[in-house]
Write a protein that holds these residues in place. Sequence first.
Motif, PDB file in Angstrom:
ATOM      1  N   LEU A  96       1.050  -1.082  -0.517  1.00  0.00           N
ATOM      2  CA  LEU A  96       0.057  -0.204   0.214  1.00  0.00           C
ATOM      3  C   LEU A  96       0.793   1.413   0.310  1.00  0.00           C
ATOM      4  N   VAL A  97       0.244   1.694  -0.346  1.00  0.00           N
ATOM      5  CA  VAL A  97       1.214   3.404  -0.886  1.00  0.00           C
ATOM      6  C   VAL A  97       0.153   4.108  -0.875  1.00  0.00           C
ATOM      7  N   LEU A  98       0.899   5.562   0.273  1.00  0.00           N
ATOM      8  CA  LEU A  98      -0.118   6.347   0.398  1.00  0.00           C
ATOM      9  C   LEU A  98       0.329   7.903   0.129  1.00  0.00           C
ATOM     10  N   PHE A  99      -0.313   9.035  -0.777  1.00  0.00           N
ATOM     11  CA  PHE A  99       0.661  10.361  -0.667  1.00  0.00           C
ATOM     12  C   PHE A  99      -0.994  11.257   0.100  1.00  0.00           C
ATOM     13  N   GLN A 100      -0.186  12.019   1.028  1.00  0.00           N
ATOM     14  CA  GLN A 100      -1.044  13.226   1.087  1.00  0.00           C
ATOM     15  C   GLN A 100      -2.166  12.545   1.181  1.00  0.00           C
ATOM     16  N   ASP A 101      -2.261  11.475   1.754  1.00  0.00           N
ATOM     17  CA  ASP A 101      -3.244  10.915   2.765  1.00  0.00           C
ATOM     18  C   ASP A 101      -4.993  10.366   1.456  1.00  0.00           C
ATOM     19  N   ASP A 332      18.759   7.032   0.067  1.00  0.00           N
ATOM     20  CA  ASP A 332      19.120   7.930  -1.319  1.00  0.00           C
ATOM     21  C   ASP A 332      18.688   9.253  -0.188  1.00  0.00           C
ATOM     22  N   GLU A 333      19.199   9.332   1.186  1.00  0.00           N
ATOM     23  CA  GLU A 333      19.608  10.791   2.415  1.00  0.00           C
ATOM     24  C   GLU A 333      17.824  11.162   1.940  1.00  0.00           C
ATOM     25  N   VAL A 334      17.192  10.391   2.159  1.00  0.00           N
ATOM     26  CA  VAL A 334      15.804  10.763   2.018  1.00  0.00           C
ATOM     27  C   VAL A 334      15.540   9.617   3.847  1.00  0.00           C
ATOM     28  N   PRO A 335      15.068  10.320   4.824  1.00  0.00           N
ATOM     29  CA  PRO A 335      15.012   9.863   6.455  1.00  0.00           C
ATOM     30  C   PRO A 335      13.378   9.781   5.794  1.00  0.00           C
ATOM     31  N   PHE A 336      12.882   7.958   6.724  1.00  0.00           N
ATOM     32  CA  PHE A 336      12.399   7.512   6.658  1.00  0.00           C
ATOM     33  C   PHE A 336      12.497   6.871   8.491  1.00  0.00           C
ATOM     34  N   PHE A 337      10.799   6.861   8.405  1.00  0.00           N
ATOM     35  CA  PHE A 337      10.905   5.704  10.547  1.00  0.00           C
ATOM     36  C   PHE A 337       9.540   4.782   9.591  1.00  0.00           C
ATOM     37  N   TYR A 338       9.431   3.674  10.653  1.00  0.00           N
ATOM     38  CA  TYR A 338       9.033   2.528  10.461  1.00  0.00           C
ATOM     39  C   TYR A 338       8.881   1.541  11.288  1.00  0.00           C
ATOM     40  N   SER A 339       7.730   0.936  11.511  1.00  0.00           N
ATOM     41  CA  SER A 339       7.116  -0.280  12.484  1.00  0.00           C
ATOM     42  C   SER A 339       7.668  -1.550  11.682  1.00  0.00           C
ATOM     43  N   ARG A 340       8.033  -2.566  12.512  1.00  0.00           N
ATOM     44  CA  ARG A 340       8.883  -3.697  11.056  1.00  0.00           C
ATOM     45  C   ARG A 340       8.825  -5.044  12.149  1.00  0.00           C
ATOM     46  N   GLY A 341       8.037  -6.207  11.292  1.00  0.00           N
ATOM     47  CA  GLY A 341       7.780  -7.323  11.846  1.00  0.00           C
ATOM     48  C   GLY A 341       8.099  -8.501  11.322  1.00  0.00           C
ATOM     49  N   ILE A 342       9.247 -10.037  12.331  1.00  0.00           N
ATOM     50  CA  ILE A 342      10.096 -10.618  11.883  1.00  0.00           C
ATOM     51  C   ILE A 342       9.202 -11.456  10.108  1.00  0.00           C
ATOM     52  N   ASN A 343       8.415 -11.496   9.490  1.00  0.00           N
ATOM     53  CA  ASN A 343       8.375 -11.694   8.487  1.00  0.00           C
ATOM     54  C   ASN A 343       8.309 -10.881   7.108  1.00  0.00           C
ATOM     55  N   GLY A 344       8.908  -9.681   7.769  1.00  0.00           N
ATOM     56  CA  GLY A 344       8.881  -8.559   6.793  1.00  0.00           C
ATOM     57  C   GLY A 344       7.429  -7.663   6.641  1.00  0.00           C
ATOM     58  N   LEU A 376      13.520  -4.231   2.773  1.00  0.00           N
ATOM     59  CA  LEU A 376      12.650  -3.002   3.116  1.00  0.00           C
ATOM     60  C   LEU A 376      12.388  -1.804   2.229  1.00  0.00           C
ATOM     61  N   PHE A 377      14.128  -1.531   1.700  1.00  0.00           N
ATOM     62  CA  PHE A 377      14.467   0.353   0.790  1.00  0.00           C
ATOM     63  C   PHE A 377      13.893  -0.636  -0.777  1.00  0.00           C
ATOM     64  N   GLU A 378      13.687  -2.095  -0.599  1.00  0.00           N
ATOM     65  CA  GLU A 378      13.625  -1.724  -2.054  1.00  0.00           C
ATOM     66  C   GLU A 378      11.979  -1.561  -1.984  1.00  0.00           C
ATOM     67  N   TYR A 379      10.598  -1.075  -1.235  1.00  0.00           N
ATOM     68  CA  TYR A 379       9.578  -1.443  -1.079  1.00  0.00           C
ATOM     69  C   TYR A 379       9.450   0.141  -1.323  1.00  0.00           C
ATOM     70  N   ILE A 380      10.638   0.884  -0.701  1.00  0.00           N
ATOM     71  CA  ILE A 380      10.257   2.527  -0.744  1.00  0.00           C
ATOM     72  C   ILE A 380      10.586   2.587  -1.767  1.00  0.00           C
ATOM     73  N   LYS A 381      12.196   2.610  -2.349  1.00  0.00           N
ATOM     74  CA  LYS A 381      12.063   2.296  -3.677  1.00  0.00           C
ATOM     75  C   LYS A 381      11.229   2.917  -4.648  1.00  0.00           C
ATOM     76  N   SER A 382      10.657   1.829  -4.488  1.00  0.00           N
ATOM     77  CA  SER A 382       9.328   1.638  -5.195  1.00  0.00           C
ATOM     78  C   SER A 382       7.799   3.035  -5.066  1.00  0.00           C
ATOM     79  N   ALA A 383       7.551   2.953  -3.554  1.00  0.00           N
ATOM     80  CA  ALA A 383       6.921   4.351  -3.534  1.00  0.00           C
ATOM     81  C   ALA A 383       7.290   5.277  -4.303  1.00  0.00           C
ATOM     82  N   LEU A 384       8.721   5.658  -3.202  1.00  0.00           N
ATOM     83  CA  LEU A 384       9.314   6.853  -4.474  1.00  0.00           C
ATOM     84  C   LEU A 384       8.749   7.027  -6.174  1.00  0.00           C
ATOM     85  N   ARG A 385       9.189   5.354  -6.938  1.00  0.00           N
ATOM     86  CA  ARG A 385       9.227   5.431  -8.118  1.00  0.00           C
ATOM     87  C   ARG A 385       7.785   6.000  -8.415  1.00  0.00           C
TER      88      ARG A 385
END
Length: 391
Positions: A96-101, A332-344, A376-385
């Motif tokens: 899931l990817v959300l931008f400005q809600d 890529d110098e873009v800060p992020f925060f997150y919660s995570r679980g053991i299975n990704g 994790l970085f791949e999902y962030i990369k995908s969302a940014l794209r």
Amino acid sequence: FSPIVLKRKLSFLLLVLGLIPLLIHMTGNNHVYKTLRLTIGKGQLGPSLFEYKDFPGELVKTASPKAWPLSSIYNKIDLTAEENAQHEQYQSGAFLVLFQDSILLEKYWGEFSDTSWSNTFSMTKSYTSMAIGAAILSGEIGSLDNYVGDYLDEFKTEANMNLTLRHLITMSSGMSYSEGYLNPFGFVAKLNYGEDLRSLVLSHSVEEESGKYFEYKGGDTQILALVLEKATGKSLNAYFEEKIWSKIGASRDAYWTYDRPGGMAKASCCFNSNARDLARLIRVMMNGGRWNDEQLIDSTFTYESLLPAPTLELDGSPNRRYGYQWWMGEFDEVPFFYSRGINGQYAVGIPSKDLIVVRLGWKRSSKRQDGHPLDLFEYIKSALRIHGTGA
């Protein structure tokens, strides 16, 4: 073998097999039966995403559900072949990817849907932290620098008397339990499959200097839940429902599993919900603890939650990845925060882009970069794209 020798060997084997249950009981390891039944007995080596079906628990009830708006480009920008391969490799269930809600993209696989429950595993630690922040806002907990012994008599002993809530919430307690996932007799197995979490965590004590080293330990989160119960007079799940879940327009109730009927919620695991509603918790954190115009969590607490705590890694280097039960990093110098679980399981906030990313699934990469799973970085990369393409 002669019949006599064979008979003796069989008798010895039966004696040993008969003694095993007795030894398990005498050593306080009755949880092993449930561990084996719900893992090996189901053809898997670890806990299931849908394990809530096998555990007692309590609903975390919503109020006034409200759907996320859909973007004008909703699902018009599809995943690339490479991104689809990534999701297939790690057996994604939801993305899931959300931008400005507004939802830009959402995908579901297998048993997952926009309302399905699944286990968030250690993402739950972040939600326990949010409940602590709500109790600070209400004044029911005065400060993270309060001693644990102010709430729990077991921590008034000489070994435990200097332990504070800050030490627990930054995972720097120095407590004697460990975080090993493969040992069916270990602390983590008891934390998930045992039936007396209160006695389990209270049977341990501080053995190393508190507040110095970041060492990830689920027991720290469970003690925070005991403190919260004492401070508020309410269970963790009931308090979280009252102060947070009922305020954010969640689409449906969540389900928080217990150690036993009438026992207590598992604070380090296992909150069960769906991708859309988990995104709402990220929005609260990105808004400084607010939902719309209502402050749900203390704003200073929220701000500090998403900063690296002033602790050290076990190798002596500064901690740069963990705050108040929340992870943080950069892509890529873009800060992020997150919660995570053991299975990704990941719920990610990217404040500078006003993006929220949620990925739920069965597997994650075993490789790390700066202490974070590589997938994790791949999902962030995908969302940014996706965000960049649709801008």
